[in-house]
Enzyme design. Structure first.
Site, short mmCIF file in Angstrom:
data_model
loop_
_atom_site.label_atom_id
_atom_site.label_comp_id
_atom_site.label_asym_id
_atom_site.label_seq_id
_atom_site.Cartn_x
_atom_site.Cartn_y
_atom_site.Cartn_z
N GLU A 122 37.67 3.02 8.14
CA GLU A 122 38.53 4.18 8.43
C GLU A 122 38.36 4.64 9.88
O GLU A 122 39.34 5.02 10.53
CB GLU A 122 38.21 5.31 7.46
N HIS A 193 38.22 9.75 -5.86
CA HIS A 193 39.66 9.51 -5.88
C HIS A 193 40.42 10.76 -6.32
O HIS A 193 41.49 10.66 -6.91
CB HIS A 193 40.01 8.34 -6.81
#
Length: 391
Positions: A122, A193
């Site tokens: 990321e 998540h």
């Protein structure tokens, strides 16, 4: 306004006794409020081409098709890639269509030099995007889940957001950067998540933060973010809506303002402010409250731009209604609602008839089997509306 009158207060307070409400993680068949959202009938989604054209200020002849959220995101990305060769799209598995299929077929259509996969990093994805933007490109970087953005936080905060300020009179900036990420809970995402980290970015001058509520909103806002925006921007997509929310979306290119809240439903009794998926819960809670308290007219506002947010629209509404309830899925502590509540108190104190209420996620991590306990639901929002009306 009638809400300030003795007759209304007598009507809503008579026979009311304080009670303890218990909240459940599942909806029993006899549930009064926490029923599944019916996306086929909710007033937040456009069920006809004429409705969406009118709402967006487009021609009545506008062509539109029914799309869910991931399809409208895909359409916006396709439109942007076709509109400018400066637009790039990249991230983990993006060339394969992405985990949620938002980039489906785009690599085939526009080639591997413009739509491509990246390593699982990321920090590298966002850092590469900043470099592209600094060179005049319009990079769209996808982070697979908002929960994974933290390794890139340094790049966004210390590089992207500060780039223009640091460059001074040279004119250098990273304003072409858009970082997309799915966010929020779906009921079973657990620790990694389910997160809604938007509040972390709202403390950073130089960044924009956008969260759409529907397919038609997402397409217009994302096109504005990519093609008409000159600031690094975090675009957060409520993943529970990717397939659930379906409405008519115009086929043509159109844009929506990145700095304006949207008054979805006007009213003069109380203002409900939210964004993203909780707006559907707010709409259901408002319908129940207006049914119970005859004469109540509750205004619903979609913040859309989480930072910078549209203070003028919010303060104008609260000055009119005298009451405000703020709803968001992310944690209550130091959340978006805290900033809004403080600003309402500062800007509309003498107009307030009740304390500003907040309904938000609790200050805890989203455990797998307890996720539904953690997020706002229709019952919690309804209770906040009721308390605020009766104050």
């Amino acid at each position: 306004m009638f809400l300030h009158s003795h007759s209304f207060r007598h009507r809503v307070l008579r026979g009311v006794r304080p009670s303890l409400r218990y909240y459940a993680s599942q909806s029993p068949t006899s549930a009064q409020f926490n029923q599944p959202i019916d996306y086929a009938t909710t007033p937040l989604l456009h069920q006809s081409p004429a409705s969406v054209a009118n709402a967006l200020g487009l021609s009545k002849e506008t062509s539109a098709s029914r799309q869910n959220l991931f399809q409208s995101i895909n359409a916006a990305l396709r439109t942007a890639l076709a509109a400018s060769e400066k637009v790039l799209l990249f991230g983990e598995d993006v060339a394969f269509g992405g985990v949620f299929r938002c980039s489906m077929h785009l690599a085939t259509e526009f080639g591997s030099e413009r739509v491509f996969n990246t390593p699982l990093s990321e920090q590298g994805i966002v850092g590469f995007g900043i470099g592209c933007a600094a060179e005049g490109m319009k990079p769209v970087a996808e982070i697979q889940f908002a929960d994974y953005i933290y390794p890139a936080f340094d790049q966004l905060v210390n590089e992207a957001a500060k780039f223009r300020y640091r460059e001074g009179t040279t004119g250098g900036h990273a304003g072409g950067l858009v970082v997309r990420m799915p966010c929020g809970g779906v009921g079973h995402g657990a620790l990694y998540h389910s997160q809604s980290p938007e509040a972390l970015f709202t403390h950073i001058p130089g960044l924009r933060v956008i969260i759409p509520r529907s397919p038609s909103q997402a397409k217009g806002l994302l096109l504005s973010a990519i093609l008409d925006n000159n600031d690094p921007l975090v675009f957060m997509e409520p993943k529970i809506l990717y397939r659930a929310a379906v409405e008519h979306v115009p086929s043509e290119r159109y844009s929506l303002p990145l700095d304006k809240a949207d008054v979805i439903k006007p009213g003069n009794s109380l203002t409900v402010i939210s964004y993203g998926h909780p707006l559907y819960l707010c709409s259901a809670a408002i319908a129940a409250a207006e049914k119970e308290f005859q004469g109540a007219e509750i205004e619903l506002i979609d913040l859309r731009s989480i930072y910078p947010w549209d203070k003028e629209t919010i303060l104008k509404s609260v000055a009119k209604t005298g009451r405000a309830v703020i709803v968001h899925e992310s944690m209550m502590n130091a959340g978006v609602g805290a900033e809004l509540a403080a600003s309402i108190q500062e800007g509309s104190f003498l107009k307030l008839e009740a304390p500003v209420a907040r309904v938000a996620g609790w200050a805890t991590h989203p455990g797998l089997i307890y996720e539904k306990f953690n997020m706002p639901d229709v019952a919690r929002i309804y209770d906040a509306i009721k308390r605020t009306l009766q104050y």
